[in-house]
Write a protein that holds these residues in place. Structure first.
Motif, mmCIF file in Angstrom:
data_model
loop_
_atom_site.group_PDB
_atom_site.id
_atom_site.type_symbol
_atom_site.label_atom_id
_atom_site.label_comp_id
_atom_site.label_asym_id
_atom_site.label_seq_id
_atom_site.Cartn_x
_atom_site.Cartn_y
_atom_site.Cartn_z
ATOM 1 N N ALA A 84 12.907 2.447 -12.521
ATOM 2 C CA ALA A 84 13.859 1.921 -11.546
ATOM 3 C C ALA A 84 13.283 0.667 -10.909
ATOM 4 N N LYS A 85 14.161 -0.110 -10.294
ATOM 5 C CA LYS A 85 13.752 -1.284 -9.537
ATOM 6 C C LYS A 85 14.295 -1.156 -8.119
ATOM 7 N N ILE A 86 13.392 -1.308 -7.139
ATOM 8 C CA ILE A 86 13.769 -1.275 -5.732
ATOM 9 C C ILE A 86 13.907 -2.710 -5.244
ATOM 10 N N ILE A 87 15.050 -3.043 -4.679
ATOM 11 C CA ILE A 87 15.282 -4.386 -4.163
ATOM 12 C C ILE A 87 15.423 -4.300 -2.647
ATOM 13 N N LEU A 88 14.484 -4.927 -1.933
ATOM 14 C CA LEU A 88 14.525 -4.960 -0.475
ATOM 15 C C LEU A 88 15.158 -6.277 -0.049
ATOM 16 N N HIS A 89 16.352 -6.211 0.503
ATOM 17 C CA HIS A 89 17.072 -7.406 0.920
ATOM 18 C C HIS A 89 16.648 -7.877 2.302
ATOM 19 N N ASP A 90 15.974 -7.022 3.041
ATOM 20 C CA ASP A 90 15.621 -7.345 4.419
ATOM 21 C C ASP A 90 14.294 -6.681 4.756
ATOM 22 N N GLN A 138 0.827 -1.202 0.000
ATOM 23 C CA GLN A 138 0.000 0.000 0.000
ATOM 24 C C GLN A 138 0.868 1.261 0.000
ATOM 25 N N ILE A 139 1.938 1.211 0.791
ATOM 26 C CA ILE A 139 2.850 2.354 0.838
ATOM 27 C C ILE A 139 3.494 2.590 -0.525
ATOM 28 N N PHE A 140 3.967 1.512 -1.152
ATOM 29 C CA PHE A 140 4.611 1.661 -2.451
ATOM 30 C C PHE A 140 3.615 2.093 -3.525
ATOM 31 N N LYS A 141 2.418 1.580 -3.482
ATOM 32 C CA LYS A 141 1.405 1.941 -4.475
ATOM 33 C C LYS A 141 1.096 3.426 -4.427
ATOM 34 N N ALA A 142 1.104 3.992 -3.213
ATOM 35 C CA ALA A 142 0.779 5.407 -3.052
ATOM 36 C C ALA A 142 1.951 6.334 -3.330
ATOM 37 N N SER A 143 3.152 5.766 -3.437
ATOM 38 C CA SER A 143 4.351 6.617 -3.408
ATOM 39 C C SER A 143 4.971 6.924 -4.761
ATOM 40 N N PHE A 144 4.428 6.395 -5.850
ATOM 41 C CA PHE A 144 5.047 6.629 -7.148
ATOM 42 C C PHE A 144 4.010 7.089 -8.163
ATOM 43 N N ASN A 145 4.401 8.026 -9.030
ATOM 44 C CA ASN A 145 3.536 8.400 -10.147
ATOM 45 C C ASN A 145 4.190 8.028 -11.478
ATOM 46 N N ALA A 146 5.128 7.073 -11.410
ATOM 47 C CA ALA A 146 5.781 6.537 -12.605
ATOM 48 C C ALA A 146 5.951 5.031 -12.381
ATOM 49 N N PRO A 147 6.101 4.251 -13.458
ATOM 50 C CA PRO A 147 6.229 2.795 -13.296
ATOM 51 C C PRO A 147 7.492 2.388 -12.539
ATOM 52 N N ILE A 148 7.316 1.524 -11.532
ATOM 53 C CA ILE A 148 8.396 1.081 -10.657
ATOM 54 C C ILE A 148 8.254 -0.428 -10.439
ATOM 55 N N ASP A 149 9.373 -1.136 -10.391
ATOM 56 C CA ASP A 149 9.387 -2.533 -9.972
ATOM 57 C C ASP A 149 9.931 -2.626 -8.555
ATOM 58 N N GLU A 196 9.480 -12.148 -4.051
ATOM 59 C CA GLU A 196 8.278 -11.702 -4.758
ATOM 60 C C GLU A 196 8.560 -10.381 -5.466
ATOM 61 N N GLN A 197 8.088 -10.279 -6.706
ATOM 62 C CA GLN A 197 8.272 -9.054 -7.489
ATOM 63 C C GLN A 197 6.920 -8.467 -7.840
ATOM 64 N N VAL A 198 6.801 -7.156 -7.656
ATOM 65 C CA VAL A 198 5.553 -6.446 -7.930
ATOM 66 C C VAL A 198 5.864 -5.233 -8.792
ATOM 67 N N SER A 199 5.042 -5.015 -9.809
ATOM 68 C CA SER A 199 5.204 -3.840 -10.678
ATOM 69 C C SER A 199 4.102 -2.835 -10.380
#
Length: 398
Positions: free
Chosen positions: A38-44, A9-20, A27-30
């Motif tokens: 850009a692609k954000i990779i959360l390692h932890d 929900q936080i990520f969905k609200a935080s971008f006005n451009a396509p993000i991976d 799990e990967q979400v676009s």
């Protein structure tokens, strides 16, 4: 398995451009339509309670610690976060931060030295040869960073309409670029004041090396300690350091340091909208005690200090380009910075430079030059702005 609903929900609200986004479990979400910027990779796992408390600080530290990686354009990624009205950078539920209020002379000195006394050799790695650490002025698309920094200095001095033999005080003089140019090219007696030991030592030695004793002076002291008056006052990138509660004192000191009908050019980062204020991550790691006032705040303090506004010039796009050039320079010396200061330090400064460029690109903050006079009866300035641009051309700003 950890429920990632709130994160999504936080990520969905935080971008006005396509993000991976790639989560710690693979799990990967676009988000958004089209090619991702850009692609954000959360390692932890990033604790939700920390995000809710201070999202900027939490994500900034996670990036510094390598818990988050960014593939693609980091500047564009942060820009889209600023541009999304519901992002964690704009939503008060995630971004509320109250800065510290202690700005005594002792604390101010500690704050300034924590940033500027990293070492002159660090700044020499990625600043241009003028060692100017503030917004440049690009008179043409072809200007190099060094040319644009000289442009900025001359543009400021030209606005003052200073005459040979007059005196100038530069509050927060940095490595002295402006005061040396004022003395050598404009034939002023120039004085700088700084709280940075590294900057003071550098300027003091350069005065001797260039034979400018008696024409250029530098003091290691708080601007509030000064008692002399000058024909002109400049201050570049300084009021961001004084704190919200000291802005009135700052502009009162500008007034007090000017002779009657003297002129001042105050250049600094300024919000054009409410809420520019303070970023928790920058306050902790980059500029402790800093505060970005909006234009209304500054104008109010200028009026209360009995200063007269003669001109206001926004330079937002100039600072975006300056930061982009600094970022390129910084990336060019990545190995050297990591070898001397460590990878965490490098990631911190890389994020700082690119996030600031994003902030200017998005219009979240601006940088503004305020031309002020002491007294409405000042007659030393010409009737129109034409004198500024005529002097710019005469001094090679074109």
């Amino acid at each position: 398995m950890l429920d990632k609903t709130i994160y999504k929900q936080i990520f969905k609200a935080s971008f006005n451009a396509p993000i991976d986004v790639e989560f710690w479990d693979g799990e990967q979400v676009s988000y958004g339509e089209g090619e991702p910027i850009a692609k954000i990779i959360l390692h932890d796992v990033i604790p939700i309670k920390d995000i809710m408390a201070h999202a900027s600080l939490t994500f900034g530290e996670a990036y510094m610690d390598g818990k988050i990686d960014i593939q693609g354009d980091l500047q564009k990624l942060v820009t889209t976060i600023y541009q999304s009205k519901d992002s964690f950078m704009n939503n008060s539920k995630f971004s509320k931060f109250i800065p510290k209020h202690a700005h005594t002379e002792k604390v101010s000195k500690q704050d300034v030295q924590s940033h500027y006394d990293i070492g002159n050799d660090f700044y020499e790695m990625w600043l241009d040869p003028t060692l100017t650490y503030s917004c440049a002025y690009f008179a043409s698309e072809e200007d190099s960073l060094e040319t644009a920094q000289w442009n900025k200095v001359r543009h400021i001095l030209n606005k003052l309409h200073a005459q040979e033999g007059e005196t100038l005080l530069d509050i927060g003089c940095g490595w002295g670029t402006l005061i040396f140019r004022a003395a050598k090219e404009y034939h002023l007696e120039a004085t700088g004041v700084t709280l940075s030991q590294e900057q003071y030592d550098y300027v003091s030695q350069k005065i001797i090396d260039e034979g400018l004793e008696g024409r250029v002076h530098v003091y290691l002291k708080d601007y509030r300690e000064l008692t002399e008056t000058y024909d002109h006052v400049t201050s570049v990138g300084m009021f961001e350091h004084v704190g919200k509660e000291n802005l009135s004192t700052y502009f009162e000191q500008v007034n007090a340091r000017l002779v009657d009908n003297g002129t001042a050019l105050i250049h600094g980062i300024t919000g054009q909208h409410d809420g520019a204020g303070v970023d928790a991550w920058i306050n902790k790691y980059i500029f402790p005690g800093g505060y970005i006032p909006n234009i209304a705040e500054n104008v109010n303090h200028i009026m209360q200090a009995s200063l007269q506004i003669d001109d206001i010039e926004p330079l937002r796009r100039h600072y975006q380009r300056t930061l982009e050039m600094w970022t390129k320079n910084f990336h060019d010396v990545e190995e050297s910075v990591i070898a001397k200061y460590g990878e965490r330090f490098y990631r911190m400064w890389d994020l700082y430079l690119q996030a600031c460029a994003s902030s200017f690109e998005s219009g979240n903050i601006d940088v503004v030059q305020y031309l002020l006079t002491k007294g409405a009866s000042a007659t030393n300035l010409p009737m129109t702005r034409a004198y500024i641009y005529q002097a710019d051309v005469a001094h090679g700003v074109k």
